[in-house]
Design a protein around this motif. Structure first.
Motif, PDB file in Angstrom:
ATOM      1  N   TYR A  89       3.952  11.816  -4.178  1.00 16.34           N
ATOM      2  CA  TYR A  89       5.316  11.398  -3.867  1.00 16.34           C
ATOM      3  C   TYR A  89       5.662  10.202  -4.741  1.00 16.34           C
ATOM      4  O   TYR A  89       4.977   9.174  -4.686  1.00 16.34           O
ATOM      5  N   PRO A  90       6.724  10.298  -5.557  1.00 14.40           N
ATOM      6  CA  PRO A  90       7.036   9.234  -6.513  1.00 14.40           C
ATOM      7  C   PRO A  90       7.425   7.909  -5.883  1.00 14.40           C
ATOM      8  O   PRO A  90       7.263   6.855  -6.493  1.00 14.40           O
ATOM      9  N   HIS A  91       7.909   7.926  -4.639  1.00 12.54           N
ATOM     10  CA  HIS A  91       8.344   6.696  -3.983  1.00 12.54           C
ATOM     11  C   HIS A  91       7.222   6.002  -3.218  1.00 12.54           C
ATOM     12  O   HIS A  91       7.449   4.982  -2.571  1.00 12.54           O
ATOM     13  N   THR A  93       3.147   4.382  -3.233  1.00 10.59           N
ATOM     14  CA  THR A  93       2.053   3.892  -4.062  1.00 10.59           C
ATOM     15  C   THR A  93       0.891   4.887  -4.012  1.00 10.59           C
ATOM     16  O   THR A  93       0.870   5.792  -3.156  1.00 10.59           O
ATOM     17  N   ASN A  97       0.099   7.438  -0.962  1.00 13.34           N
ATOM     18  CA  ASN A  97      -0.014   8.867  -1.229  1.00 13.34           C
ATOM     19  C   ASN A  97      -1.297   9.421  -0.608  1.00 13.34           C
ATOM     20  O   ASN A  97      -1.302  10.508  -0.031  1.00 13.34           O
ATOM     21  N   TYR A 146       2.669   2.875  -8.488  1.00 13.62           N
ATOM     22  CA  TYR A 146       3.416   4.103  -8.201  1.00 13.62           C
ATOM     23  C   TYR A 146       3.056   5.168  -9.241  1.00 13.62           C
ATOM     24  O   TYR A 146       2.591   4.831 -10.342  1.00 13.62           O
ATOM     25  N   PRO A 147       3.260   6.444  -8.932  1.00 13.61           N
ATOM     26  CA  PRO A 147       2.911   7.504  -9.882  1.00 13.61           C
ATOM     27  C   PRO A 147       3.481   7.297 -11.283  1.00 13.61           C
ATOM     28  O   PRO A 147       2.813   7.598 -12.271  1.00 13.61           O
ATOM     29  N   SER A 148       4.694   6.738 -11.387  1.00  9.85           N
ATOM     30  CA  SER A 148       5.298   6.508 -12.706  1.00  9.85           C
ATOM     31  C   SER A 148       4.532   5.476 -13.520  1.00  9.85           C
ATOM     32  O   SER A 148       4.703   5.382 -14.733  1.00  9.85           O
ATOM     33  N   GLU A 149       3.668   4.708 -12.859  1.00  8.11           N
ATOM     34  CA  GLU A 149       2.878   3.673 -13.546  1.00  8.11           C
ATOM     35  C   GLU A 149       1.467   4.146 -13.863  1.00  8.11           C
ATOM     36  O   GLU A 149       0.669   3.379 -14.394  1.00  8.11           O
ATOM     37  N   SER A 151      -1.359   7.037 -15.562  1.00  2.00           N
ATOM     38  CA  SER A 151      -1.541   8.074 -16.584  1.00  2.00           C
ATOM     39  C   SER A 151      -1.768   9.419 -15.895  1.00  2.00           C
ATOM     40  O   SER A 151      -1.992   9.490 -14.676  1.00  2.00           O
ATOM     41  N   MET A 155      -3.274  10.057 -12.172  1.00  3.30           N
ATOM     42  CA  MET A 155      -2.555  10.801 -11.131  1.00  3.30           C
ATOM     43  C   MET A 155      -3.413  11.936 -10.583  1.00  3.30           C
ATOM     44  O   MET A 155      -3.414  12.195  -9.383  1.00  3.30           O
TER      45      MET A 155
END
Length: 199
Positions: A89-91, A93, A97, A146-149, A151, A155
């Motif tokens: 879930y992108p929102h 941490t 998750n 967070y997932p956007s941070e 690699s 992930m």
């Protein structure tokens, strides 16, 4: 053949069809505790369909799946899966998750509203267990990211921690390393071998 005492997974006469198209036909398989089994075949031959039948999310058209001698009638904590595409879930941490599955399994809305102190204690226990799962995949330092941070390899390790935190007896892998570079892929394969075959 008949299931022995060390049989963890038994598949009996399993068939699955999508409309008129049959992807699995009269499949029988017995897997003992500690065994590693690979399914090999071309795209569309039914590998993922079989994994979903074992997981319990897609019951077979015919036949049955037994885990520790009990029929699989739906998802259960004794079976976990890691997919090729991360299910993060992108929102949330990395830590949250990993905690999420535990919270869903152990805490309903009633717990939150009617028993707030029990809920707080469960949340603390889930947080500790999730951190241990992140440590297993060497990601404790990334718990608050967070997932956007992260690699791609990081992930995928979070996705593995999501499965491991539930302590499944059977861990299913649906090509989770296919999109990773060779070094990352090999490292994650070695990790899972250590966890599921420690001796």
């Amino acid at each position: 053949g008949a299931a022995g005492a060390d049989t963890v997974l038994q598949i009996e006469r399993l068939s699955h069809r999508f409309g008129a198209r049959s992807v699995l036909y009269d499949l029988n398989l017995s897997i003992r505790r500690g065994e590693i089994v690979a399914l090999v075949g071309p795209s569309g031959c039914g590998k993922s369909t079989l994994l979903r039948a074992i997981l319990g999310t897609h019951p077979p058209t015919e036949g049955r799946v037994l885990c520790n001698g009990r029929p699989v009638t739906g998802p259960g904590r004794d079976r976990g899966i890691v997919y090729q595409r991360y299910t993060l879930y992108p929102h949330m941490t990395a830590l949250h998750n990993v905690m999420f599955g535990l919270m869903l399994a152990d805490c309903g809305l009633l717990d939150r509203l009617a028993r707030p102190f029990r809920f707080a204690a469960l949340r603390k226990a889930h947080r500790e267990k999730a951190m241990e799962a992140l440590k297993l995949v060497s990601l404790e330092h990334a718990a608050d990211l967070y997932p956007s941070e992260l690699s791609g390899g990081m992930m995928q390790r979070v996705a593995i921690a999501q499965a491991l935190v539930m302590e499944p007896e059977i861990l299913l892998l649906d090509e989770p390393f296919a999109s990773l570079d060779e070094a990352t892929r090999e490292g994650l394969q070695q990790l899972l071998l250590r966890l599921y075959q420690p001796n």
